[in-house]
Scaffold this motif. Sequence first.
Motif, short mmCIF file in Angstrom:
data_model
loop_
_atom_site.label_atom_id
_atom_site.label_comp_id
_atom_site.label_asym_id
_atom_site.label_seq_id
_atom_site.Cartn_x
_atom_site.Cartn_y
_atom_site.Cartn_z
N ASP A 22 -30.59 24.97 39.08
CA ASP A 22 -30.73 23.72 39.47
C ASP A 22 -32.26 23.73 39.99
O ASP A 22 -33.16 22.83 39.99
N LEU A 44 -9.36 23.92 33.49
CA LEU A 44 -9.40 25.11 34.17
C LEU A 44 -8.49 25.09 35.33
O LEU A 44 -7.77 26.13 35.55
N GLU A 45 -8.81 24.08 36.26
CA GLU A 45 -7.99 24.13 37.42
C GLU A 45 -6.79 23.90 37.10
O GLU A 45 -6.00 24.54 37.96
N GLN A 61 -18.39 19.56 30.40
CA GLN A 61 -18.27 20.63 31.37
C GLN A 61 -17.18 19.95 32.62
O GLN A 61 -16.33 20.83 33.05
N SER A 83 -21.47 32.89 40.85
CA SER A 83 -21.81 31.29 40.19
C SER A 83 -22.57 30.37 41.12
O SER A 83 -23.39 29.71 40.79
N ALA A 92 -17.93 27.01 43.30
CA ALA A 92 -19.41 26.88 43.60
C ALA A 92 -20.08 25.48 43.43
O ALA A 92 -20.83 25.25 44.22
N ARG A 93 -19.61 24.82 42.49
CA ARG A 93 -20.30 23.38 42.41
C ARG A 93 -19.89 22.85 43.59
O ARG A 93 -20.86 22.01 44.13
N ARG A 121 -19.75 34.49 32.61
CA ARG A 121 -18.84 33.29 33.49
C ARG A 121 -18.03 32.58 32.30
O ARG A 121 -17.02 32.37 32.70
N ALA A 173 -13.85 20.41 31.26
CA ALA A 173 -13.47 21.76 30.99
C ALA A 173 -13.02 22.62 32.53
O ALA A 173 -12.01 23.07 32.61
N GLU A 174 -13.81 21.87 33.37
CA GLU A 174 -13.20 22.38 34.86
C GLU A 174 -12.08 21.63 35.37
O GLU A 174 -11.18 22.67 35.95
N VAL A 216 -22.51 23.78 46.30
CA VAL A 216 -23.64 23.80 46.15
C VAL A 216 -24.29 21.98 46.18
O VAL A 216 -25.14 21.78 46.82
N GLN A 217 -23.17 21.13 45.96
CA GLN A 217 -23.17 19.91 46.41
C GLN A 217 -23.42 19.62 47.87
O GLN A 217 -24.27 19.05 48.12
N TYR A 227 -16.35 28.74 39.52
CA TYR A 227 -17.33 27.95 39.17
C TYR A 227 -17.21 26.51 39.71
O TYR A 227 -18.17 25.93 40.17
N GLN A 228 -16.04 25.91 39.80
CA GLN A 228 -15.55 24.76 40.34
C GLN A 228 -15.94 24.91 41.77
O GLN A 228 -16.82 23.89 42.54
N ARG A 253 -15.20 34.71 31.09
CA ARG A 253 -14.34 35.00 32.15
C ARG A 253 -13.62 33.74 32.39
O ARG A 253 -12.18 33.86 32.46
N GLU A 254 -13.93 32.65 32.30
CA GLU A 254 -13.08 31.45 32.25
C GLU A 254 -12.38 31.34 30.84
O GLU A 254 -11.14 30.81 31.32
N MET A 286 -25.90 28.60 39.78
CA MET A 286 -26.08 27.21 39.97
C MET A 286 -27.18 26.88 40.70
O MET A 286 -27.89 25.89 40.28
N ILE A 289 -26.73 17.61 43.07
CA ILE A 289 -26.19 18.14 41.54
C ILE A 289 -24.89 17.39 41.29
O ILE A 289 -24.19 16.94 42.22
N ARG A 290 -24.44 17.23 40.16
CA ARG A 290 -23.38 16.32 39.84
C ARG A 290 -22.21 17.04 40.69
O ARG A 290 -22.01 18.42 40.30
#
Lengths: 347, 347
Positions: free
Chosen positions: B306, B61-62, B54, B298, A333-334, B150, B57-58, A337-338, A330-331, B153-154, B302, B346-347
């Motif tokens: 978006d 997770l990392e 979020q 993902s 992917a972000r 997703r 959380a990311e 996408v950025q 997910y990270q 899974r995380e 995403m 996106i962020r």
Amino acid sequence: MPATEGSDESLVRGSVKKKILPDLETFVQGILAGDIVLLSRAITLIESTLPSHQELAEAILEKCLPHSGKSVRVGITGIPGVGKSSFIETFGNHLIDKGRKIAVLTIDPSSQLSKGSILGDKTRMETLSRKKEAFIRPSPSGDSLGGVARKTRETIFLCEAAGFDTILVETVGVGQSETAVYSMVDIFLLLLIAGAGDELQGIKRGIMEMADLIAITKADGENTMRANRAKSETISAVHFLPSHESGMKTEVRTCSAHTGEGISEIWSEIQTFISAIKETGYLDKKRKEQAKHWLHESVQAMLLDDFHSKLGEEFEKEEDRVVQGLSGSYQAARKLVQSYKKTDTIR
Amino acid sequence: MPATEGSDESLVRGSVKKKILPDLETFVQGILAGDIVLLSRAITLIESTLPSHQELAEAILEKCLPHSGKSVRVGITGIPGVGKSSFIETFGNHLIDKGRKIAVLTIDPSSQLSKGSILGDKTRMETLSRKKEAFIRPSPSGDSLGGVARKTRETIFLCEAAGFDTILVETVGVGQSETAVYSMVDIFLLLLIAGAGDELQGIKRGIMEMADLIAITKADGENTMRANRAKSETISAVHFLPSHESGMKTEVRTCSAHTGEGISEIWSEIQTFISAIKETGYLDKKRKEQAKHWLHESVQAMLLDDFHSKLGEEFEKEEDRVVQGLSGSYQAARKLVQSYKKTDTIR
């Protein structure tokens, strides 16, 4: 008709003779007048990867769209060996005798390898391909099922604008191409062959659930009894399936492409089905939903294509990190996408 | 453990008491030390739709990712009524007796409606939920299966980092959630019940093809004979399926959550399977492919999220034009993607 008519070679590479590309108006008027050569060349534009060709193809399609939609769209599937080509040959000739004009299209995602579908090969529908009331076009090649299917769907519209009133869309009967065909036709015909392990032919892959009509092929000679038994078994199997959203029951027939037995009955069934779903308004609803579905599919395909074409290397690097467990999907992917949002717009 | 522990309410709305959100380091150290409260709260962050949550959380997770991956991940599916909760209750207790720590997660896309999965309900796994070696978490809610999956899974990764060495991921057994679970587990267990029309339980939807192991449930009392017969039938049916990429054969067992009969054999089968695919390198290959798959998923989710959040109204207008036949799907898609590329990052 020369073998290279409408092929990419004659249009794109121009290695033999460079043809001058007609303008938009010539294409549109030609197609609406039923000019097969211009129809073929327009389809080649749809299949082309050149931006200038795509642009012209989109313009042609837009002009032809208001003249499309008036055909009966029939999807035809069945495992290899079930006799799809023979069926279409006999069935197509029957339709032509009834005064119809038919276009035979194919969706075969594997044609990306062979550069042209073996199933669409005109030599496999010999008598049909010689008739002016029939237009046979092999599967477009492409690097994804979605792309192949999209091109076939647009080809349907052009064929309709050119006056073909019956569109047969054939699938190879393996993998996921059935779902793609299902989402562009009015009625879905499943061909089964007696004694080939029915569960392997369709039930297992959920294809039977999609079928509006089932025909047991090769019901001739000493095979007739086996075909009739397969018909009874299939009728029983159909009872276990969830009912169709169309409100219609799945009919089961036998037929023989060799003797012609049962072929006209299948056409009657198709006509009955289409009349019924026209009356209930389901056909209109279904086509509208299909249009929505393809808009969503197209957006998705276009976004992902653009994404991958612009981020190729960066994507691979992130993918490696994800595989090595250094980054979460997910990270990653972000981040990607950025990056993508910062790239140029599309044509 | 209070009923609201780890729920969105306690964290987001803070209507009862506003909890102060621990910092990244506290979360990570707590999770790695096996702190269940912090694990729960971190999962709630994964499930939260607040950007600040979020982001945290990311980050968690990392940091946890390098400590994940050491569990056996078991997917469990079967139609409603097959006895999934009872099976997991008995199976989970058996695993705890063997010294294992288990996390029970659920993927139920329908939980977006009920705001919390009935299947994940702790009251359905009473003895298990009282044990400290078990962590039961209901399905996250979400507006798409992809999103729900997703998050689950995380959650697997966080549970692994917290020391759970066996992850059971349960699906509701209807619709497409099986495919999602399949793409995040090492072994996929299909529960079947005798006499419920086997073709409707699995074969038809291709779920049997995904199963690495099949167990006929409720093999007790006067049902034992029926279960044994179902086992034989299932073994025959399995022969017709294509072979697994793992190179392993699908084993079929009977079991009873009530008497405990067959439960330890199922665990032995799972261990044998995992050892075998570890040795051949298939497990490593599978997990790497799953990571790639989820990166692709993902990215796709995403981009589309978006896209729709930014083009909502414009999309609807174009969709109307497409449905009315005023515009082709592909042309409309191109116009929309062009508009989308001009929107903010996106962020």
